[in-house]
Write a protein that holds these residues in place. Sequence first.
Motif, PDB file in Angstrom:
ATOM      1  N   ASP A 170     100.643  79.131  51.534  1.00  0.00           N
ATOM      2  CA  ASP A 170     101.246  77.864  51.539  1.00  0.00           C
ATOM      3  C   ASP A 170     101.193  76.819  52.172  1.00  0.00           C
ATOM      4  O   ASP A 170     101.292  76.823  53.412  1.00  0.00           O
ATOM      5  N   GLU A 186     104.059  77.092  47.358  1.00  0.00           N
ATOM      6  CA  GLU A 186     103.714  78.077  47.483  1.00  0.00           C
ATOM      7  C   GLU A 186     103.180  78.397  46.613  1.00  0.00           C
ATOM      8  O   GLU A 186     102.292  78.491  45.529  1.00  0.00           O
ATOM      9  N   LYS A 187     101.903  79.614  47.155  1.00  0.00           N
ATOM     10  CA  LYS A 187     100.807  80.771  46.888  1.00  0.00           C
ATOM     11  C   LYS A 187      99.451  79.772  45.999  1.00  0.00           C
ATOM     12  O   LYS A 187      99.132  79.586  44.574  1.00  0.00           O
ATOM     13  N   ASP A 211      97.481  86.030  56.715  1.00  0.00           N
ATOM     14  CA  ASP A 211      99.120  86.144  57.837  1.00  0.00           C
ATOM     15  C   ASP A 211      99.378  84.869  58.954  1.00  0.00           C
ATOM     16  O   ASP A 211     100.328  85.066  59.370  1.00  0.00           O
ATOM     17  N   LYS A 239     100.686  78.675  55.795  1.00  0.00           N
ATOM     18  CA  LYS A 239     100.385  80.119  55.723  1.00  0.00           C
ATOM     19  C   LYS A 239      99.520  80.947  55.007  1.00  0.00           C
ATOM     20  O   LYS A 239      99.752  79.967  53.470  1.00  0.00           O
ATOM     21  N   HIS A 241      98.495  83.639  53.047  1.00  0.00           N
ATOM     22  CA  HIS A 241      98.698  84.913  52.024  1.00  0.00           C
ATOM     23  C   HIS A 241      97.237  85.612  51.574  1.00  0.00           C
ATOM     24  O   HIS A 241      96.940  87.146  52.203  1.00  0.00           O
ATOM     25  N   GLU A 242      96.269  84.694  51.170  1.00  0.00           N
ATOM     26  CA  GLU A 242      94.729  85.746  51.487  1.00  0.00           C
ATOM     27  C   GLU A 242      93.911  85.009  51.626  1.00  0.00           C
ATOM     28  O   GLU A 242      93.892  83.682  51.536  1.00  0.00           O
TER      29      GLU A 242
END
Length: 426
Positions: A170, A186-187, A211, A239, A241-242
Motif C-alpha cells: 500500500d 492498495e495491494k 508488515d 506498508k 503486505h507480501e
Amino acid sequence: MSLVSKNNVATNKFELEVSVPAEEFEKACQAAYQRRVKKIEVPGFRKGKAPRKTIERLYGEGIFFEDAINALYPGALEEAVKEADIELVARPVVDVTAVSKADGFTFKATCVVKPEVSVKNYKGIKASKEVKEVTDEDINNEIERLRNRNARTISVSDRAAQNDDVVVIDFDGSVDGVPFDGGKAEKFDLTLGSGQFIPGFEDQIVGHNVDDEFDVNVKFPEDYHAEELKGKDAVFKVKIHEINAKELPEVDDEFAKDVSEFDTLAELKEDIKKRLTEQNEKTATTDFENKLIDEVIANMEGEVPEEMYESRIDEMVRDFDYRLRNQGMDIGVYLQYTGMDMAAFRLTFKEQAERQVKIRLALEKVVELENIQTTDEDLEKEYQRIADSYNMELDKVKTMIPAEDLLADVAVNKAVDLIKESAVEA
C-alpha cells in the motif's frame, strides 16, 4: 442544394458557400415539427395536438430552424464537397450565414483539404542493410527469459525485500502534506529494481520486511510529466503486505524437455540460434525499408496541414483506449495512474503520427507518379490475408473494410515494393 462558391482562402484550405432551397428547408422544418410536437405544450390544446403555425406564433418562427438545419447540412455539405472536387482531411467548420422560410438557408464551410506534395529521387535510393550475428550471449539471454517464464513464485517471510522481488504494497503519497492524484494505491504489485516508480522509491523498499510500515522520501524529477509535481519533494507512507521471489529452474536437459519439444539442451540452443537468426534477418529488412522510407520522406516537399496530424493522433488515442477497454481499463484510469493529462498523453503520439501522415502522402504521390494500378485479384488477396491474420471469416472482413480503402492500401504497398526493388544496398 447548390454550391454557390468555392474560394481558396489559405494553403490547403477552401471556403465553400452552400445554399439549401426553401422547398427542402420547409420539408425539414415540417419533419422537425412532427418529431417534437408531442413534447410541446400549448395552452388550449392537448399535448402533442397543437398546429405548427400556432407553435411558431407562440415560440417564434424559427423554433424548428435549428433541427431542420442540423438534418440537412451534412448531406448538403457532402454534395458540395463532391461538386467542388476536394478531398477533406478534417471535419469542416460550418457557419450558417442566412436562414428564412422564404429563401431556405445558406452556410459557409471552411474545409481543410489533402495537400499537394511532390516527391523526387525515390528510385535507386542507397541504404545499408546490416544483419546482426547471433552470439552466445544472445542465446543465453533467451535461455534466461525461458527460465524466468517458467519460474515458480514463492512467498518469502524469512528475509527482507531485495531487487527482483515482487512486493505487494500500500502507498499513499503527499507533497507538503497534501495528497495528489495518482499517489495512492492498495495491494499494488511492484517489482523492485524495475524502475517502474520514480528514482529512489524502489531502493527504499529494499531491506524492509513483511508488515513493515515506513516512509519513503523522494524528489520528483524536474522533467516529470505532471507540471504540479516537477522537482517537488514527496513523502509516501508504505506498508509491505507480501514479498514474493522467483525460483528459477536449473538449465539442463530436463529443463529443455520441460520448455520445448527437444530432448537436450544442445538441441534447444540450436533452435534458439536458428530463430534468432531469422528474427535478425527480419529486423534488418525492416530497418532497411525504414531507411528507404525516411529518404522518400526527406525528398517530399509540401505543406502538411496540422489538422492531418491531429486527426491521426485522434485515431491512435482511440486505438489505445480500445486496447485498454479490452483489459478492463480506460484512458481515464490510465491517465490517473500515470499522472498525465490528455494533452501530455497526446504529445506521446505526435512524432509517430507526423511520420505516418508523411509516409502516406509520399507513397500516395508515388502511386500517382508511377500510375500504379490495382486489380480485383489484388483486393481479394488482401481481404484473405487480413482474414487469415485475424482468424476471421472472409465475408465479415469485407463488411468491415470498404473495398475502396483497401485498394488504396494495396496501391501504397505496391509503391513500397517499387521503392525496395529499385534500391541499392550500400
